[in-house]
Design an enzyme around this catalytic site. Sequence first.
Site, PDB file in Angstrom:
ATOM      1  N   GLY A 251       0.802  -1.213   0.000  1.00 55.14           N
ATOM      2  CA  GLY A 251       0.000   0.000   0.000  1.00 55.14           C
ATOM      3  C   GLY A 251       0.838   1.267   0.000  1.00 55.14           C
ATOM      4  O   GLY A 251       0.638   2.156  -0.798  1.00 55.14           O
ATOM      5  N   PHE A 252       1.770   1.377   0.969  1.00 48.81           N
ATOM      6  CA  PHE A 252       2.701   2.510   1.074  1.00 48.81           C
ATOM      7  C   PHE A 252       1.979   3.840   1.238  1.00 48.81           C
ATOM      8  O   PHE A 252       2.536   4.893   0.958  1.00 48.81           O
ATOM      9  CB  PHE A 252       3.630   2.572  -0.150  1.00 48.81           C
ATOM     10  N   GLY A 479       1.680  -6.588   4.194  1.00 47.51           N
ATOM     11  CA  GLY A 479       2.971  -7.132   3.802  1.00 47.51           C
ATOM     12  C   GLY A 479       4.022  -7.053   4.865  1.00 47.51           C
ATOM     13  O   GLY A 479       5.121  -7.593   4.705  1.00 47.51           O
ATOM     14  N   LYS A 656      13.278 -10.617  11.901  1.00 49.20           N
ATOM     15  CA  LYS A 656      13.191 -10.899  10.463  1.00 49.20           C
ATOM     16  C   LYS A 656      12.268  -9.908   9.763  1.00 49.20           C
ATOM     17  O   LYS A 656      12.632  -9.322   8.736  1.00 49.20           O
ATOM     18  CB  LYS A 656      12.708 -12.334  10.239  1.00 49.20           C
ATOM     19  N   GLN A 661      11.192  -4.869   6.632  1.00 46.82           N
ATOM     20  CA  GLN A 661      10.578  -3.552   6.488  1.00 46.82           C
ATOM     21  C   GLN A 661      11.623  -2.483   6.181  1.00 46.82           C
ATOM     22  O   GLN A 661      11.430  -1.633   5.305  1.00 46.82           O
ATOM     23  CB  GLN A 661       9.836  -3.182   7.770  1.00 46.82           C
ATOM     24  N   GLY A 724       8.556   1.925  15.745  1.00 48.61           N
ATOM     25  CA  GLY A 724       8.024   1.798  14.385  1.00 48.61           C
ATOM     26  C   GLY A 724       9.131   1.673  13.363  1.00 48.61           C
ATOM     27  O   GLY A 724      10.140   2.377  13.433  1.00 48.61           O
ATOM     28  N   GLU A 727       8.490   3.125   7.998  1.00 47.88           N
ATOM     29  CA  GLU A 727       8.802   4.263   7.143  1.00 47.88           C
ATOM     30  C   GLU A 727      10.186   4.853   7.351  1.00 47.88           C
ATOM     31  O   GLU A 727      10.730   5.482   6.437  1.00 47.88           O
ATOM     32  CB  GLU A 727       7.737   5.350   7.354  1.00 47.88           C
TER      33      GLU A 727
END
Length: 760
Positions: A251-252, A479, A656, A661, A724, A727
């Site tokens: 999606g991003f 994902g 992992k 990510q 997080g 990003e």
Amino acid sequence: MTQAPPAPVTEAPVLGAPVDRIDGTAKTTGQARYAAEFDHPGLVHAALVCATVPRARLVGIDTADALAHPGVLTVLTHENAPTMRKSPSPGLPDISTMATATSVTYLNTDEVHWNGQPVAVVVATTSDAAKEAAALVRPSYEPLPATVDFQAALPDARPQKRNPFSPAGGAKGDAEAALATAPVSVDLTFTTPMHHHNAIEPHATTAVWHGDRLTVHECTQTIDWTRRRLAHVFGVPVADVRVLAEFVGGGFGGKGYLWPGTVLAVLAARVTERPVRLALSREEVYRTVGGRTPSTQRVALGSTVDGKLTALVHTSITQLGRIGGWPEQVTSQSRHLYDAEHVLLRQRQVELDALSTTTMRAPGESIGTYALESAVDELAHRLGMDPIELRMRNEPDRNPLGGTRFSHRRLREAYALGAERFGWAERSPEPGSMRDGRWLVGWGVASAYHPAQMFPANVTVRLFADGTVLLRSAFHETGMGQPTTQAQIVAHELGVPFEAVRVEHGDTALPTGPPAGGSMQTASLAASVRAACADLRRSVHGLARRSGSVVGRQRPADLVARDGGLFGPDGGETYAAILSRAGQSRVDAKVGSDTGLGRVTGQLRFAARMVRDGMRWVRASTGAQFCEVRVDPDTGEVRVTRWVGAFDIGTVVNAKTATSQLRGGIVMGIGLALSEETLVDPRTGRIMNPNLSGYHVPVHADVPELDVAFVGDPDPTMPLGVLGAGEVGITGVGGAVANAVFHATGRRVYDLPITLDKLL
């Protein structure tokens, strides 16, 4: 409220372990089903007809040939479409309004607002028939004046409006005056183009009406927001709308909003009284789903001769559509990364007759770090100072704007870790001084930064008498491996084997989960999952007291049957055995409420916490990006040949999936730096490369082995210490590549992407 018993001790810790994804087999064998793969009896197919002009009024639309095409059931236009309700503008207190993509009431207007706006929907018995008939629809337009050229509109830029989620600027002292008197300074202008997400799964919707009840299979990052926006548009109760998205193929940010394809698929299903599937082509995604804004940025730095920053100026101009759009917080990282004495941050925008711009992985910081980190590198060059040393001399102890404390900041440690793994000490400082045969070799570095926040999250955790546990929450798997990481958190909190945990997600029939956006989903869920597990432990310990049981240490490595029973290794009974002794088949614990009052209360708490935390802390994931490039001096070809990224993302729940990510973010950043560019015709506003043959994303040959390392220090103010990872990996990448190219060639590139022509 009674204190929860301590979390069970595990001999083989599951938290942080590189556990394989629990849905890995389903995804790799084709068992996992996505939005366009659900069949329903009587399913028919829809296709869009998109406008080819940027702004106009429809004066006619010829559908005769399309209606005559074999298999066509109907063609919906502004002349025959039922009325839909307009979505409200995004804003508090109803955070679901943030899913509003545009202000247009599709097919309820004769106005065209952007080149690509759907002006008709064809419904047919097969996908081919729908697409063939769509090509036969002939709209007629009365053109209207349009502004579509971003560069030409820059003089008309206006200050960006503030909103609670995107800071629009800030100031401290007199940065322009300090810049003018600084012994050493740089004053540079950078540009970045429009980008598009290009998720591997193009947008798709399968919509089914049962009377006034609606079921939608949708590739979305915000299923609850999608449900609420659809309920509003079609005038039905929220409880009568169900949205399912168990698996989403990337999606991003592009799948976080309600785009026209979804609305029109639901409309077509209502009109035809048949299940409808609308699967967009790659080109239709470009036409009807927004992308990242282009930008022009000024970064000016002033310093003393020993590298202490006296002035930092960062300004930007970005784009919005007149029909809406998400503002980019381009100067976000510049509020926090460097301890300059005087600071000026300003963000402005221009409005175009174009589709709404939208969030794309690390909106603002991904392109903002390119400009800021390139300017810092240029200042280091002019000072004759190592770029890392300059950054460390200006590393703040508190937030430079306002003096707020950092909740957790390990950027120094990330630089030390990355520099050691990369071998930075061997770098020859002079540009063009490192070679490998005919190739010019360059090393570059840049800081990574992304803020950390949380959304509300409702969950239910259920412990069964057979020792298994069920976690239920309507969160998203786009994902990143979220079901796996949340199962690890449950196993950690309850001391049960990871294999004993099942997870249900991606369905609005479940407790409302958080959106998959802003790198917030893991921490948001972790807070609620921990609270639910604590309640569950209290319940089980209460049962044990009432039944005379002794609670044993719940250790997954030692959960073995003793004399046919379920007992812990120290003689105490396991949770499962306690339930069996008490005659209970299960125990539930829940956090959050999906009632109307519960939702309002949750949103008020969310808003209050966001304001309160913003006053107390600055929270962020940070990192150091190290890049090596080789540049062909004759052709200008750039190859990224080595990469080290060292990150502080707080607690690593799964080594992992977190590594995956961050690597994914770095790959996307390499594309941002070297190849990605949406080309827009400045005369018509039409995207000229709406496919992967003209929009170039990195492939395997473009990406070296990516060495990702973690500082691994929890943030004490976040649940489980999680910050997080989704990003922060893309931030700083553009700057690191550009700085490596400069080190290799002595040529600074100010306009992304870094293509051959800019180095020759």
